[in-house]
Design an enzyme around this catalytic site. Structure first.
Site, PDB file in Angstrom:
ATOM      1  N   ASN A 191       0.836  -1.196   0.000  1.00  0.00           N
ATOM      2  CA  ASN A 191       0.000   0.000   0.000  1.00  0.00           C
ATOM      3  C   ASN A 191       0.872   1.248   0.000  1.00  0.00           C
ATOM      4  OD1 ASN A 191      -2.541  -1.387   0.216  1.00  0.00           O
ATOM      5  ND2 ASN A 191      -2.065  -1.778   2.371  1.00  0.00           N
ATOM      6  N   CYS A 196      -4.601  -7.674  -4.127  1.00  0.00           N
ATOM      7  CA  CYS A 196      -5.131  -6.467  -4.763  1.00  0.00           C
ATOM      8  C   CYS A 196      -5.654  -6.879  -6.123  1.00  0.00           C
ATOM      9  CB  CYS A 196      -4.044  -5.404  -4.895  1.00  0.00           C
ATOM     10  SG  CYS A 196      -4.587  -3.926  -5.780  1.00  0.00           S
ATOM     11  N   ASN A 240      -8.149 -10.628   1.890  1.00  0.00           N
ATOM     12  CA  ASN A 240      -7.895  -9.433   2.684  1.00  0.00           C
ATOM     13  C   ASN A 240      -9.243  -8.976   3.253  1.00  0.00           C
ATOM     14  OD1 ASN A 240      -9.053  -8.455   0.344  1.00  0.00           O
ATOM     15  ND2 ASN A 240      -7.496  -6.919  -0.070  1.00  0.00           N
ATOM     16  N   GLU A 288      -9.649   2.607   1.227  1.00  0.00           N
ATOM     17  CA  GLU A 288      -8.734   1.478   1.382  1.00  0.00           C
ATOM     18  C   GLU A 288      -7.787   1.715   2.552  1.00  0.00           C
ATOM     19  OE1 GLU A 288      -6.961  -0.643  -1.866  1.00  0.00           O
ATOM     20  OE2 GLU A 288      -7.929   0.698  -3.315  1.00  0.00           O
ATOM     21  N   CYS A 298     -11.209  -0.488  -6.308  1.00  0.00           N
ATOM     22  CA  CYS A 298     -10.579  -1.527  -5.485  1.00  0.00           C
ATOM     23  C   CYS A 298     -11.115  -2.864  -5.967  1.00  0.00           C
ATOM     24  CB  CYS A 298     -10.894  -1.318  -3.999  1.00  0.00           C
ATOM     25  SG  CYS A 298     -10.321  -2.665  -2.926  1.00  0.00           S
TER      26      CYS A 298
END
Length: 272
Positions: free
Chosen positions: A73, A82, A155, A208, A217
């Site tokens: 990130n 991601c 995630n 995010e 996202c």
């Protein structure tokens, strides 16, 4: 002063810096990630993707010859997955002729993901299981609170379905949403706010973790589609609109596939 070559790409305007590091020589310090992602003093991006062989990744026990998407990130924190980054990573591998263009596997911290080139240049990626969990979670933004759906897509996500009185475009996502109980997401969470436009069409904005509001996202799109489906929504493909464009999600059981655009817009050299 050190020099780093890089590529820059985006998937529905969720943008990434791509660093080629076949032999695992780069030290991915948080300060370096923060510097290159800075939109005023650096290159500017929502995250950094290091292209490295899986055998160079500590604790990786799978095929060491796969290409590994080593994702960070913008604040320097490590992310498990991601979805947009995976498609951009795949586009880069294809452009650089590092893989066969039709279909191939990519290693990630959330496991091995299968990638296929879809029609009209879109890229379709196996995201894996999207698990809707029964935990009770509340999300608060400024002085408003909503119940949220907890979803694990490799995630963490908290999906908020807005009421008829809420206006998605009016939410101030420059502010970080809060959640309770705090222990629901000990490592932080991606928070999606969703408007249901039709049984097979959703519109979403996202804050995010480690970044702030982004234009898109990928795993968040999968999370909202999974939460919508669990509420009795559409069983077929679902189109999710984000500020940066549109993505499509298709489920087979709990397994999700995400399809959308991914482009590499240029390359350059960064001095630090």
């Amino acid at each position: 002063m050190r020099r780093f070559s890089f590529h820059k790409g985006h998937g529905t305007r969720n943008d990434f810096i791509i660093l080629d590091d076949s032999y695992g020589m780069h030290d991915m310090h948080p300060e370096f990630i923060q510097a290159v992602c800075d939109r005023h003093a650096g290159i500017g991006a929502d995250g950094v993707i290091r292209v490295v062989r899986a055998g160079s990744i500590r604790d990786w026990t799978g095929d060491p010859h796969l290409w590994f998407m080593d994702y960070y990130n913008a604040d320097g924190s490590v992310a498990e997955m991601c979805g947009n980054g995976l498609r951009v990573f795949a586009r880069h591998l294809i452009n650089e002729q590092l893989v066969d263009a039709g279909a191939f596997d990519v290693a990630t911290r959330a496991g091995v993901k299968h990638v296929e080139v879809a029609r009209h240049g879109l890229i379709s990626t196996d995201i894996g299981r999207a698990l809707v969990l029964p935990d009770d979670v509340t999300v608060t933004l400024e002085d408003r609170s909503w119940p949220a759906v907890k979803v694990d897509v490799g995630n963490p996500h908290a999906v908020v379905f807005l009421t008829d009185s809420d206006v998605l475009e009016d939410l101030d996502l420059h502010r970080a949403p809060r959640w309770s109980p705090a222990e629901a997401y000990p490592q932080g969470v991606n928070v999606e706010f969703v408007r249901v436009d039709a049984p097979d069409a959703l519109t979403m904005r996202v804050h995010e973790r480690g970044v702030g509001e982004t234009m898109s996202c990928g795993t968040g799109v999968v999370a909202v589609a999974a939460a919508h489906r669990a509420r009795g929504g559409h069983e077929g493909p679902v189109t999710v609109r984000v500020p940066g464009g549109e993505l499509s999600v298709q489920f087979t059981g709990d397994e999700a596939r995400l399809t959308g655009p991914a482009v590499v817009i240029g390359r350059g050299e960064f001095w630090i």
